[in-house]
Design an enzyme around this catalytic site. Structure first.
Site, PDB file in Angstrom:
ATOM      1  N   CYS A 109       0.561  -1.094   0.072  1.00 21.01           N
ATOM      2  CA  CYS A 109      -0.226   0.053  -0.047  1.00 21.01           C
ATOM      3  C   CYS A 109       0.716   1.413  -0.287  1.00 21.01           C
ATOM      4  O   CYS A 109       1.817   1.585   0.843  1.00 21.01           O
ATOM      5  CB  CYS A 109      -1.476   0.276   0.846  1.00 21.01           C
ATOM      6  SG  CYS A 109      -1.790   1.608   0.881  1.00 21.01           S
ATOM      7  N   SER A 113      -1.847   1.767   4.885  1.00 24.26           N
ATOM      8  CA  SER A 113      -1.074   0.120   4.945  1.00 24.26           C
ATOM      9  C   SER A 113      -2.018  -0.446   4.893  1.00 24.26           C
ATOM     10  O   SER A 113      -2.310  -1.255   5.423  1.00 24.26           O
ATOM     11  CB  SER A 113      -0.942   0.225   6.706  1.00 24.26           C
ATOM     12  OG  SER A 113      -1.611   1.001   7.269  1.00 24.26           O
ATOM     13  N   CYS A 114      -3.507  -0.327   3.976  1.00 24.36           N
ATOM     14  CA  CYS A 114      -4.204  -0.975   3.182  1.00 24.36           C
ATOM     15  C   CYS A 114      -4.124  -2.398   3.338  1.00 24.36           C
ATOM     16  O   CYS A 114      -2.765  -3.104   2.886  1.00 24.36           O
ATOM     17  CB  CYS A 114      -4.872  -0.242   2.277  1.00 24.36           C
ATOM     18  SG  CYS A 114      -5.215   1.103   2.632  1.00 24.36           S
TER      19      CYS A 114
HETATM   20 FE    FE Z   1      -3.218   2.370   2.984  1.00 26.00          FE
END
Ligand code: FE
Length: 205
Positions: A109, A113-114
């Site tokens: 990501c 921080s997906c």
């Molecule tokens: Fe993200």
């Protein structure tokens, strides 16, 4: 400006801005009586242990042993994963990408921080680090090398940038020497990093 204001920020110098915001929000909600610290800890515990990467390992092992499920997973990962009872709280769309000798998939990501929490639990620290997020795009083979993976030039590397709407699950290649293994036994070979693309599934020996 007064010089005797408390320097609380110094205590938090090791925390990211997001961590500080979350802590501040949590203290505020606890203070106002909306939530209890114990309840927050329990949610974290659930994501670390119960939900965790074992859910993803179950999905991968089922796709290795059931071709119909594998096809469904590639066509509609959100529905196939949901059928096993793994549902995201955020309702994001899931996409499964299968590694092969021709193509190796790596997930990142770049913005934040997906991460597919419902199948992998909490993201590892390195996944959120700026070096990983930038290098994964600029030099994916270099990142894989850092993780101990050196792919032949004939294997293409595809990088997938996760977003709040779309999150990826890498289906690692089934290790050789596992013919006739049950899905349960196979799941024990599926480590977390192999579902992000920074590792292979474990060797059975
Ligand atoms: Fe993200």
């Amino acid at each position: 400006m007064s010089h005797d204001h408390p320097h609380h920020d110094d205590d938090h110098s090791h925390l990211s801005e997001m961590d500080i915001r979350i802590r501040a929000l949590e203290s505020l909600l606890v203070e106002k009586g909306y939530i209890e610290t114990a309840a927050v800890d329990e949610v974290i515990q659930i994501y670390e242990t119960r939900i965790g990467p074992r859910n993803g390992a179950h999905v991968v092992a089922k796709s290795w042993t059931e071709p119909d499920f594998a096809n469904w997973l590639m066509e509609d990962a959100t529905a196939a994963i949901h059928s096993l009872g793994y549902t995201s709280r955020q309702g994001e769309h899931m996409v499964a990408v299968a590694n092969s000798d021709q193509t190796h998939h790596l997930v990142v990501c770049t913005l934040c921080s997906c991460y597919p929490w419902s199948v992998l639990g909490l993201p590892p620290t390195w996944y959120k680090s700026p070096p990983f997020r930038s290098k994964a795009v600029i030099d994916p083979r270099g990142v894989l090398h850092d993780f101990g993976i050196d792919l032949p030039e004939t294997t293409a590397v595809e990088v997938h940038d996760s977003t709040a709407e779309t999150r990826y699950l890498v289906i690692p290649q089934r290790p050789a020497g596992t013919d006739g293994w049950s899905a349960e036994k196979l799941a024990s070979l599926v480590n977390r990093n192999s579902m992000i693309g920074t590792a292979f599934a474990d060797n059975p020996s």
